[in-house]
Design a protein around this motif. Structure first.
Motif, mmCIF file in Angstrom:
data_model
loop_
_atom_site.group_PDB
_atom_site.id
_atom_site.type_symbol
_atom_site.label_atom_id
_atom_site.label_comp_id
_atom_site.label_asym_id
_atom_site.label_seq_id
_atom_site.Cartn_x
_atom_site.Cartn_y
_atom_site.Cartn_z
ATOM 1 N N MET B 1 0.854 -1.192 0.000
ATOM 2 C CA MET B 1 0.000 0.000 0.000
ATOM 3 C C MET B 1 0.888 1.238 0.000
ATOM 4 O O MET B 1 1.478 1.581 0.999
ATOM 5 C CB MET B 1 -0.866 -0.019 1.246
ATOM 6 N N ALA B 2 1.008 1.849 -1.147
ATOM 7 C CA ALA B 2 1.842 3.043 -1.198
ATOM 8 C C ALA B 2 1.085 4.187 -0.559
ATOM 9 O O ALA B 2 -0.104 4.341 -0.770
ATOM 10 C CB ALA B 2 2.170 3.375 -2.633
ATOM 11 N N ALA B 3 1.765 4.966 0.215
ATOM 12 C CA ALA B 3 1.094 6.100 0.828
ATOM 13 C C ALA B 3 0.857 7.173 -0.219
ATOM 14 O O ALA B 3 1.515 7.197 -1.250
ATOM 15 C CB ALA B 3 1.945 6.657 1.951
ATOM 16 N N GLY B 4 -0.110 8.023 0.075
ATOM 17 C CA GLY B 4 -0.496 9.041 -0.892
ATOM 18 C C GLY B 4 0.654 9.923 -1.317
ATOM 19 O O GLY B 4 0.786 10.270 -2.479
ATOM 20 N N CYS B 5 1.521 10.258 -0.369
ATOM 21 C CA CYS B 5 2.562 11.203 -0.715
ATOM 22 C C CYS B 5 3.900 10.481 -0.705
ATOM 23 O O CYS B 5 4.794 10.829 0.026
ATOM 24 C CB CYS B 5 2.586 12.356 0.262
ATOM 25 N N LEU B 60 2.048 -2.739 9.320
ATOM 26 C CA LEU B 60 1.029 -3.222 10.245
ATOM 27 C C LEU B 60 -0.283 -3.545 9.542
ATOM 28 O O LEU B 60 -1.257 -3.951 10.181
ATOM 29 C CB LEU B 60 0.767 -2.173 11.337
ATOM 30 N N HIS B 61 -0.328 -3.333 8.224
ATOM 31 C CA HIS B 61 -1.543 -3.584 7.442
ATOM 32 C C HIS B 61 -2.739 -2.802 7.955
ATOM 33 O O HIS B 61 -3.836 -3.332 8.101
ATOM 34 C CB HIS B 61 -1.870 -5.080 7.395
ATOM 35 N N VAL B 62 -2.505 -1.553 8.279
ATOM 36 C CA VAL B 62 -3.644 -0.672 8.573
ATOM 37 C C VAL B 62 -3.491 0.543 7.660
ATOM 38 O O VAL B 62 -2.418 0.769 7.103
ATOM 39 C CB VAL B 62 -3.692 -0.212 10.050
ATOM 40 N N ALA B 65 -4.391 6.574 7.192
ATOM 41 C CA ALA B 65 -5.368 7.519 7.756
ATOM 42 C C ALA B 65 -5.738 7.120 9.185
ATOM 43 O O ALA B 65 -5.961 7.968 10.046
ATOM 44 C CB ALA B 65 -6.615 7.564 6.884
ATOM 45 N N LYS B 66 -5.779 5.819 9.432
ATOM 46 C CA LYS B 66 -6.142 5.326 10.761
ATOM 47 C C LYS B 66 -5.051 5.751 11.767
ATOM 48 O O LYS B 66 -5.363 6.270 12.839
ATOM 49 C CB LYS B 66 -6.265 3.806 10.704
ATOM 50 N N ILE B 67 -3.781 5.531 11.411
ATOM 51 C CA ILE B 67 -2.694 5.901 12.330
ATOM 52 C C ILE B 67 -2.665 7.412 12.514
ATOM 53 O O ILE B 67 -2.491 7.914 13.622
ATOM 54 C CB ILE B 67 -1.339 5.392 11.796
#
Lengths: 883, 180
Positions: B1-5, B60-62, B65-67
């Motif tokens: 999951m690549a982060a948005g930025c 952590l596979h979350v 945005a949650k963190i």
């Protein structure tokens, strides 16, 4: 499940254990107002509006999170409850802007509905001023945080329904609001603009941005989405004969609570100014408007002439996987009865033929064996050759939900990184085109390690003995040499797949759309059969379809090799049945496939062509062949929504109605028959495809005996197995094929078939790289519809050639440098983008890349099953920089 | 999951990935231990860099945005590095009635930062806290573990000047030392 009885508003009612008070009340017909509750999402009890009083204990309970327990005496509207409920709403309104009169949510606003229902006008409280806080502006979504009531429906929809997790609460208390990671705008996040958050927002906090109409509409029609094979139910809201909004449909079987960006915002093409409004006929070099009579007469005459001069097999009909079942039925009837040829096919066949022969050979029915709900029950899901999040978003949602919330394990087999790989427990990256070897090795591990379901194999399958011998050489080590996947990973994946009681396989065009696709599918079926995972709760083989009605078009017989219901042309008994009903002698010769039609047209053997809803001049992988074929025809009739590149070459063009302007049914990839219902009037003189077909048959003086659509449906019910009882009745919500009876029709057994790995012995020294065509969420099919939906153009796929960093270094390419891509068929030019996620020796271009078709050639021998449509071998050449 | 930025910033390169991995391993990669993990990361780096959120989210596979939601929820987590001097203004009851607000305002005006922010030169951070436990000295400011009692806005401005001078002379001494 145990029943629990409680007293509800003085009546004794019972529900099953674990049910909430709210669920039982709604089931009983008692309305309790809610704001944060949403049937698809886990209840969180945030808004407290659903308070009820347990008169046995005197407690006020949030009914959405309170399970029913014996002895409860619930009053949903006691004076105490009403008083509290009113206070809650007054407090909400006191910190809510007074902009209802101009708010686009209008009467759809649930807060306003509830306030009105409770008779709250003036709150009697001091207002907390709420200036508008418009923070998100993109073509899809506008967000005004001042109207947010923090019900978290958007957050939960994003996390639980579509499992993107783009937004979550940020900060706390009075300062809390939903936000992306780092508070970045949505377009800079992973957001796919599926619209799920907008659809569930109860107030005006989230709304569509660029919309044709402000406010609440009076009429809406629930129909079926016309894009991918998921066939989601979609509700179109209508104002002044315009579709102004699309939201997830709530009263059909294929209702899944969320759509994707295409379903939510892709409908704009319906009202495009480019829509054809009158029939056109050729007048020298150009096309001119004509009356229906003239156009029909001309078309009939042209087709008749070709038939008389060159025989029926010089004609062909190309139907469309976008048209309804009824239209496809009429089309095949038109080809077989009126023209007298089996030359009827559609472009989806190029991908689907592998499924027809692969699944058909093993299961006896060429289609998905179970429905999407069952996929979510799987313990292990194997997704192979599919970028599901793009090609079938609804299936991706289901897979992600299964992994995230139901502890399913996901095995992804794909050289590319996709959205699903982040959810995968095991990700195998075989070299392009080596799937059969990998799957055979998986099968061999299961047999060698005795992980198979022996009872199932002995009772329900046949021809098992072909398997061990045919797999002899496919040891994981041997497979490693072919596929590049480490042998241990293969063993692990096989053990994971076989160990689960319920496993499912999902495959897409990465398998079906390439050479040897049928073999891969056979290998997949072997895997599923060995472990008893063909059809049961949580098991199945899911054959994804690219287009909305690809399954239906094939079921209904609009294919060259089958009569309706997959009856073979040489099945005398079936033929006799159809001949009797249609009062005609059916042609025996197998018809030409979609691709063969173009090859033969280019050779001058096909003289006249009737194309319905297809745009081969743009969409055929080899457009040069398509254009050459179309221009060599004596006569071309095109029926479409737009003046497509194909239509521009036609002698007669019929203006057709879009999905929103007609009635009928689509069959999705699961075999679910969704209703297509008329929402608006077709523009100008355009007509539904089925009407045009009936009128054309009349003009050819061989009228088809159908006065209306209902008659067509009745005949399909009568003649097409698996469609008995499907037809549309008012008030009924969709219809599912009885797949269990379908696939077991082969002696009640499923069979093992040998799957051969045909190694592609091509000389790749000249073209050492493999080009993968990357699908896009916002470009669908030939792009005729999506390019005319302005909002879908907002997120254009970057038109770059993605190159792995190592390959780029080897060729000393830098980012944004323009290069020449050369394949055996041709060349194209593109700017380079370095992509860290691509495996070495693989490059990729988006499907919408202009000129990508020049890299493919379909002129070689071989039919659909031996074509590779989504990859080709290329080399990259640097372009000398201008000095 | 690549982060948005997922742009490669210098910040990303300087993240101590090995140590982050150790922290995550310490909690066996359990997403449920996210708060403890974040505390350890803050201990390690001094604050929670946004890039570390993206990294942890992947491990952590979350969703990031949650963190981010958790980090912004708890006052204990900082998204930006704290300055050389952390000016803790006590706004507890005793300090409040003795005019703590005017101290906060004086710092804000002087340094052009709000509560929780750091000056651009990385010198000062303004932190507003509830009670530091020395109410008899109210209103009080704590800097580097030292409590400054009975403060007034004028004294605050003077204190800031002194701290800046101290840092500068320390810096000059350092340079002089290096030159020698």
């Amino acid at each position: 499940m145990q029943q629990v009885a409680i007293t509800l508003n003085k009546r004794l009612v019972s529900g099953h254990e674990g049910m909430t008070v709210l669920e039982l009340a709604r089931e009983t017909g008692i309305e309790i107002p809610t704001l944060c509750h949403e049937p698809y999402l886990k209840p969180i009890g945030a808004c407290r509006l659903c308070l009820v009083e347990n008169e046995a204990s005197g407690a006020l309970l949030a009914s959405c999170v309170t399970p029913i327990t014996p002895g409860m005496n619930i009053n949903t509207a006691s004076p105490r409850v009403i008083e509290h409920r009113k206070t809650i709403v007054r407090l909400m309104l006191a910190s809510h802007p007074d902009s209802c009169i101009v708010c686009d949510k209008g009467n759809r606003c649930q807060l306003r509905q509830i306030a009105a229902g409770l008779g709250i006008g003036d709150t009697g409280l001091e207002k907390i001023p709420q200036p508008a806080v418009v923070t998100e502006i993109n073509p899809y979504i506008i967000r005004d945080l001042s109207k947010c009531i923090l019900c978290a429906r958007c957050i939960r929809a994003c996390q639980e329904l579509v499992v993107e997790g783009v937004i979550d609460y940020c900060k706390r208390g009075f300062k809390a609001y939903p936000a992306t990671f780092g508070d970045f705008p949505l377009e800079k996040s992973e957001c796919t603009f599926c619209g799920a958050c907008v659809a569930v927002c109860p107030t005006g906090a989230l709304m569509e941005k660029e919309k044709p109409y402000q406010g609440t509409t009076r009429t809406s029609v629930t129909t079926t989405c016309p894009f991918c094979g998921c066939g989601c139910s979609v509700r179109l809201e209508i104002k002044d004969n315009r579709v102004v909004r699309a939201v997830p449909g709530r009263d059909m079987l294929s209702d899944r609570g969320a759509l994707c960006v295409r379903g939510s915002y892709g409908y704009d093409f319906i009202h495009s100014a480019d829509r054809l409004t009158t029939p056109l006929v050729r007048d020298g070099e150009s096309l001119r408007a004509a009356s229906w009579e003239e156009a029909l007469h001309k078309a009939a005459e042209g087709l008749q002439r070709a038939r008389e001069n060159y025989g029926p097999d010089s004609l062909a009909v190309l139907g469309s996987a976008k048209c309804t079942n009824e239209e496809n039925y009429l089309l095949q009837l038109f080809a077989r009865k009126i023209l007298g040829t089996n030359n009827i096919d559609n472009s989806a066949s190029m991908y689907q033929e592998a499924t027809r022969s692969g699944l058909g050979a093993s299961l006896g029915f060429p289609g998905t064996t179970n429905h999407l709900g069952a996929l979510e029950q799987s313990e292990v899901i194997m997704a192979i050759g599919t970028d599901t999040a793009v090609s079938a978003p609804q299936v991706a949602y289901a897979i992600k939900r299964a992994v995230k919330f139901k502890k399913a394990k996901l095995i992804v087999i794909d050289p590319r990184q996709t959205k699903l790989t982040a959810f995968a427990q095991i990700w195998l990256r075989p070299r392009v085109g080596t799937d059969v070897a990998l799957l055979n090795a998986l099968t061999k591990v299961i047999i060698d390690e005795e992980l198979m379901d022996i009872e199932y194999v002995s009772r329900k399958t046949e021809d098992f003995n072909v398997l061990p011998l045919s797999l002899e050489k496919y040891s994981p080590e041997f497979a490693e040499t072919i596929t590049g996947v480490p042998a241990d990973d293969i063993r692990q994946a096989a053990r994971l797949y076989a160990a689960a009681a319920k496993s499912s396989i999902v495959y897409g065009s990465g398998i079906a759309g390439r050479e040897g696709g049928a073999e891969s599918i056979k290998a997949l079926v072997n895997l599923a059969e060995l472990t008893g995972n063909i059809w049961c709760r949580g098991c199945g083989i899911y054959a994804l379809q690219r287009e909305n009605n690809a399954q239906g078009a094939a079921d209904i017989g609009a294919v060259p090799e089958y009569l309706p219901g997959y009856k073979r042309l040489d099945d005398t008994q079936a033929r006799r049945k159809f001949e009797k009903r249609w009062q005609v002698n059916l042609p025996l010769k197998r018809g030409l496939s979609y691709l063969q039609v173009f090859r033969q047209a280019a050779e001058g053997k096909i003289r006249a062509l009737f194309v319905v809803g297809e745009n081969p001049a743009v969409s055929l992988a080899d457009t040069e062949l398509a254009r050459e074929a179309l221009s060599s025809l004596d006569f071309l009739v095109v029926q479409d929504l737009f003046l497509t590149e194909t239509a521009k070459m036609a002698d007669v063009v019929f203006p057709a109605a879009s999905f929103a302007e007609k009635e009928g049914t689509f069959t999705n990839f699961e075999g679910m028959v969704g209703h297509v219902r008329k929402a608006v009037e077709p523009p100008g003189e355009s007509l539904p495809d089925w009407t045009i077909l009936l009128r054309l048959a009349e003009a050819m003086e061989k009228p088809l005996p159908f006065a209306n659509l209902k008659h067509v449906m009745e005949e399909i019910e009568e003649l097409v197995p698996h469609y008995e009882g499907y037809h549309y009745e008012e008030g009924r919500s969709g219809w599912e094929q009885r797949r269990d009876s379908c696939w077991e029709s082969l002696n009640g057994f499923v069979r093992f078939t040998k799957a051969d790995f045909l190694s592609e012995k091509r000389d790749t020294a000249e073209v050492p790289l493999t080009l993968i065509v990357k699908p896009s969420l916002t470009h669908f099919g030939s792009g005729e519809r999506t390019s005319r939906s302005p909002r879908l153009r907002f997120m254009p796929p970057g038109n770059f050639l993605s190159v792995n960093a190592a390959d780029a270094a080897e060729l000393s390419l830098c980012s944004r440098e323009r290069v020449k891509i050369v394949s055996a068929a041709g060349e194209a030019e593109a700017a380079v983008e370095i992509d860290m996620q691509l495996p070495p020796r693989i490059v990729s271009l988006p499907v919408s890349f202009p000129g990508i078709d020049r890299l493919f050639s379909l002129r070689e021998k071989g039919d659909h099953s031996s074509l590779t449509l989504n990859t080709c071998n290329v080399r990259i050449e640097r372009i000398a920089k201008n000095v | 999951m690549a982060a948005g930025c997922a742009c490669q910033t210098t910040e990303e390169k300087s993240l101590p990935y090995a140590q982050l991995d150790e922290v995550i391993a310490k909690y066996r990669g359990e997403a449920a231990a996210i708060i403890a993990i974040l505390q350890d990361v803050q201990e390690l780096i001094g604050y929670i860099p946004k890039q570390s959120i993206a990294y942890m989210a992947e491990k952590l596979h979350v969703s990031p945005a949650k963190i981010y939601g958790i980090v912004t929820f708890y006052a204990q987590f900082r998204l930006a590095p704290v300055g050389r001097f952390n000016l803790m203004v006590c706004e507890g009851t005793a300090c409040h009635v003795n005019g703590a607000k005017s101290l906060t305002r004086a710092i804000s005006d002087e340094l052009n930062i709000a509560g929780g922010e750091t000056t651009e030169d990385g010198m000062f951070t303004l932190e507003r806290v509830a009670c530091v436990g020395c109410c008899s000295l109210a209103p009080v400011i704590v800097v580097d573990g030292e409590a400054y009692a009975n403060m007034t806005p004028a004294q605050v401005r003077r204190l800031i000047g002194q701290l800046r001078e101290k840092e500068q002379s320390a810096g000059e001494a350092q340079i002089a030392k290096e030159e020698l």
